[in-house]
Design a protein around this motif. Sequence first.
Motif, PDB file in Angstrom:
ATOM      1  N   GLY A  99       0.864  -1.139  -0.002  1.00  0.00           N
ATOM      2  CA  GLY A  99      -0.037   0.116   0.008  1.00  0.00           C
ATOM      3  C   GLY A  99       0.930   1.219   0.028  1.00  0.00           C
ATOM      4  O   GLY A  99       2.228   1.206   0.033  1.00  0.00           O
ATOM      5  N   PRO A 100       0.210   2.425  -0.133  1.00  0.00           N
ATOM      6  CA  PRO A 100       0.810   3.668  -0.091  1.00  0.00           C
ATOM      7  C   PRO A 100       1.964   4.037   0.913  1.00  0.00           C
ATOM      8  O   PRO A 100       1.611   3.450   1.996  1.00  0.00           O
ATOM      9  N   THR A 101       3.162   4.014   0.786  1.00  0.00           N
ATOM     10  CA  THR A 101       4.135   4.405   1.841  1.00  0.00           C
ATOM     11  C   THR A 101       5.192   5.317   1.180  1.00  0.00           C
ATOM     12  O   THR A 101       5.219   5.738   0.279  1.00  0.00           O
ATOM     13  N   SER A 102       6.195   5.474   2.090  1.00  0.00           N
ATOM     14  CA  SER A 102       7.310   6.357   1.812  1.00  0.00           C
ATOM     15  C   SER A 102       8.397   5.448   1.110  1.00  0.00           C
ATOM     16  O   SER A 102       8.328   4.198   1.109  1.00  0.00           O
ATOM     17  N   ALA A 103       9.211   6.018   0.474  1.00  0.00           N
ATOM     18  CA  ALA A 103      10.429   5.295  -0.155  1.00  0.00           C
ATOM     19  C   ALA A 103      11.176   4.806   0.779  1.00  0.00           C
ATOM     20  O   ALA A 103      11.554   3.608   0.315  1.00  0.00           O
ATOM     21  N   THR A 104      11.540   5.519   1.996  1.00  0.00           N
ATOM     22  CA  THR A 104      12.221   4.662   2.902  1.00  0.00           C
ATOM     23  C   THR A 104      11.634   3.282   3.510  1.00  0.00           C
ATOM     24  O   THR A 104      12.314   2.281   3.444  1.00  0.00           O
ATOM     25  N   PRO A 141      -0.787  11.886   4.769  1.00  0.00           N
ATOM     26  CA  PRO A 141      -1.919  12.546   5.490  1.00  0.00           C
ATOM     27  C   PRO A 141      -1.302  12.589   7.086  1.00  0.00           C
ATOM     28  O   PRO A 141      -1.917  13.177   7.621  1.00  0.00           O
ATOM     29  N   GLN A 142      -0.639  11.672   7.382  1.00  0.00           N
ATOM     30  CA  GLN A 142      -0.290  11.649   8.739  1.00  0.00           C
ATOM     31  C   GLN A 142       1.073  12.555   9.212  1.00  0.00           C
ATOM     32  O   GLN A 142       1.100  12.852  10.203  1.00  0.00           O
ATOM     33  N   ASP A 143       1.762  12.827   8.075  1.00  0.00           N
ATOM     34  CA  ASP A 143       3.074  13.710   8.209  1.00  0.00           C
ATOM     35  C   ASP A 143       3.480  14.456   7.083  1.00  0.00           C
ATOM     36  O   ASP A 143       3.828  13.824   6.067  1.00  0.00           O
ATOM     37  N   ALA A 144       2.908  15.841   7.058  1.00  0.00           N
ATOM     38  CA  ALA A 144       3.326  16.498   5.806  1.00  0.00           C
ATOM     39  C   ALA A 144       4.764  16.622   5.358  1.00  0.00           C
ATOM     40  O   ALA A 144       4.903  16.755   3.988  1.00  0.00           O
ATOM     41  N   ARG A 145       5.670  16.312   6.279  1.00  0.00           N
ATOM     42  CA  ARG A 145       7.016  16.335   5.832  1.00  0.00           C
ATOM     43  C   ARG A 145       7.465  15.202   4.903  1.00  0.00           C
ATOM     44  O   ARG A 145       8.481  15.183   4.295  1.00  0.00           O
ATOM     45  N   VAL A 146       6.573  14.064   5.004  1.00  0.00           N
ATOM     46  CA  VAL A 146       6.882  12.845   4.348  1.00  0.00           C
ATOM     47  C   VAL A 146       6.077  12.865   3.091  1.00  0.00           C
ATOM     48  O   VAL A 146       4.820  13.184   2.851  1.00  0.00           O
ATOM     49  N   THR A 147       6.766  12.210   1.932  1.00  0.00           N
ATOM     50  CA  THR A 147       6.203  12.323   0.594  1.00  0.00           C
ATOM     51  C   THR A 147       5.856  10.636   0.673  1.00  0.00           C
ATOM     52  O   THR A 147       6.543   9.635   0.738  1.00  0.00           O
ATOM     53  N   ARG A 148       4.672  10.466   0.274  1.00  0.00           N
ATOM     54  CA  ARG A 148       4.048   8.989   0.180  1.00  0.00           C
ATOM     55  C   ARG A 148       3.894   8.548  -1.491  1.00  0.00           C
ATOM     56  O   ARG A 148       3.717   9.490  -2.220  1.00  0.00           O
ATOM     57  N   LEU A 149       4.349   7.353  -1.744  1.00  0.00           N
ATOM     58  CA  LEU A 149       4.306   6.754  -2.919  1.00  0.00           C
ATOM     59  C   LEU A 149       3.045   6.011  -3.110  1.00  0.00           C
ATOM     60  O   LEU A 149       2.816   5.495  -1.990  1.00  0.00           O
ATOM     61  N   GLU A 150       2.377   6.078  -4.228  1.00  0.00           N
ATOM     62  CA  GLU A 150       1.081   5.375  -4.201  1.00  0.00           C
ATOM     63  C   GLU A 150       0.646   5.092  -5.720  1.00  0.00           C
ATOM     64  O   GLU A 150       1.337   5.747  -6.554  1.00  0.00           O
ATOM     65  N   LEU A 151       0.161   4.029  -6.020  1.00  0.00           N
ATOM     66  CA  LEU A 151      -0.132   3.377  -7.438  1.00  0.00           C
ATOM     67  C   LEU A 151      -1.145   4.457  -7.969  1.00  0.00           C
ATOM     68  O   LEU A 151      -2.030   4.887  -7.172  1.00  0.00           O
ATOM     69  N   ARG A 185      17.328   3.036  -0.188  1.00  0.00           N
ATOM     70  CA  ARG A 185      16.377   4.161  -0.313  1.00  0.00           C
ATOM     71  C   ARG A 185      16.737   4.842  -1.668  1.00  0.00           C
ATOM     72  O   ARG A 185      15.732   5.063  -2.472  1.00  0.00           O
ATOM     73  N   THR A 186      17.788   4.977  -1.809  1.00  0.00           N
ATOM     74  CA  THR A 186      18.334   5.629  -3.390  1.00  0.00           C
ATOM     75  C   THR A 186      17.753   5.005  -4.449  1.00  0.00           C
ATOM     76  O   THR A 186      17.154   5.358  -5.445  1.00  0.00           O
ATOM     77  N   ALA A 187      18.088   3.685  -4.679  1.00  0.00           N
ATOM     78  CA  ALA A 187      17.533   2.836  -5.616  1.00  0.00           C
ATOM     79  C   ALA A 187      16.242   2.876  -5.673  1.00  0.00           C
ATOM     80  O   ALA A 187      15.465   2.845  -6.885  1.00  0.00           O
ATOM     81  N   THR A 188      15.427   2.541  -4.751  1.00  0.00           N
ATOM     82  CA  THR A 188      13.993   2.813  -4.388  1.00  0.00           C
ATOM     83  C   THR A 188      13.486   4.152  -5.249  1.00  0.00           C
ATOM     84  O   THR A 188      12.587   4.069  -6.075  1.00  0.00           O
ATOM     85  N   THR A 189      13.985   5.130  -4.584  1.00  0.00           N
ATOM     86  CA  THR A 189      13.482   6.411  -5.169  1.00  0.00           C
ATOM     87  C   THR A 189      13.684   6.533  -6.652  1.00  0.00           C
ATOM     88  O   THR A 189      13.198   7.073  -7.375  1.00  0.00           O
ATOM     89  N   ARG A 190      15.150   6.179  -7.114  1.00  0.00           N
ATOM     90  CA  ARG A 190      15.298   6.173  -8.316  1.00  0.00           C
ATOM     91  C   ARG A 190      14.295   5.354  -9.347  1.00  0.00           C
ATOM     92  O   ARG A 190      13.809   6.062 -10.486  1.00  0.00           O
ATOM     93  N   TYR A 191      14.004   4.156  -9.105  1.00  0.00           N
ATOM     94  CA  TYR A 191      13.014   3.558  -9.643  1.00  0.00           C
ATOM     95  C   TYR A 191      11.643   3.686  -9.571  1.00  0.00           C
ATOM     96  O   TYR A 191      10.933   3.832 -10.432  1.00  0.00           O
ATOM     97  N   ALA A 192      11.204   4.580  -8.404  1.00  0.00           N
ATOM     98  CA  ALA A 192      10.168   5.095  -8.429  1.00  0.00           C
ATOM     99  C   ALA A 192       9.911   6.242  -9.122  1.00  0.00           C
ATOM    100  O   ALA A 192       8.792   6.497  -9.932  1.00  0.00           O
ATOM    101  N   SER A 193      10.965   7.171  -9.527  1.00  0.00           N
ATOM    102  CA  SER A 193      10.833   8.248 -10.434  1.00  0.00           C
ATOM    103  C   SER A 193      10.659   7.337 -11.743  1.00  0.00           C
ATOM    104  O   SER A 193      10.012   8.196 -12.627  1.00  0.00           O
ATOM    105  N   ARG A 194      11.288   6.573 -12.266  1.00  0.00           N
ATOM    106  CA  ARG A 194      11.146   5.869 -13.257  1.00  0.00           C
ATOM    107  C   ARG A 194       9.584   5.514 -13.587  1.00  0.00           C
ATOM    108  O   ARG A 194       8.992   5.761 -14.580  1.00  0.00           O
ATOM    109  N   LEU A 195       8.750   4.784 -12.451  1.00  0.00           N
ATOM    110  CA  LEU A 195       7.635   4.446 -12.686  1.00  0.00           C
ATOM    111  C   LEU A 195       6.579   5.506 -12.680  1.00  0.00           C
ATOM    112  O   LEU A 195       5.631   5.698 -13.234  1.00  0.00           O
ATOM    113  N   GLU A 196       6.836   6.655 -11.953  1.00  0.00           N
ATOM    114  CA  GLU A 196       6.261   7.646 -11.932  1.00  0.00           C
ATOM    115  C   GLU A 196       6.090   8.453 -13.307  1.00  0.00           C
ATOM    116  O   GLU A 196       5.081   8.914 -13.891  1.00  0.00           O
ATOM    117  N   SER A 197       7.359   8.518 -14.045  1.00  0.00           N
ATOM    118  CA  SER A 197       7.458   9.022 -15.451  1.00  0.00           C
ATOM    119  C   SER A 197       6.398   8.319 -16.209  1.00  0.00           C
ATOM    120  O   SER A 197       5.987   8.865 -17.480  1.00  0.00           O
TER     121      SER A 197
END
Length: 149
Positions: free
Chosen positions: A52-57, A89-99, A67-79
């Motif tokens: 489910g939706p969660t942070s890259a970490t 929604p629990q912590d505005a400082r955190v970016t959540r990845l979601e499908l 985390r670096t590889a996960t973020t890089r691969y997430a960027s490709r999937l986002e593109s």
Amino acid sequence: MNELTSGARVEAALGRLLLRGTRMYLYDRLVDRVEGVDATTYPVLSGLARGGPTSATRLAAIIGLDRTATTRYASRLESAGLLRRAPDPQDARVTRLELTAAGRAAVAAMRDTLTEVFDDLLAGWNGPEADQFAAALERFTTQLEASRG
């Protein structure tokens, strides 16, 4: 003659199943018909679908990548339009990845492909034998999950 225990046989079989070459063979089969996903980005997409939706970490810890590889691969999937980043929604400082809807459709297509691969592998087994294997694997996995807390 020294017969292996059931545990030793399971260890050996799972060891072979989890070898990178075996995983890559399966990943290549899964992503063959899915635009925007390859064998390197598949674990990110699959992990996000299962967790489910969660942070890259957090996702990195779930799928066993840094985390670096996960973020890089997430960027490709986002593109490719398969996932998006949103504020948690629990912590505005955190970016959540979601499908995205396209990401969920890609996961469904890949799961259908994996089912076909396994159905093909089990086609030579008699029906009860394949059903018993599936039930035993489900039980084993459930027990393993429960034992890790």
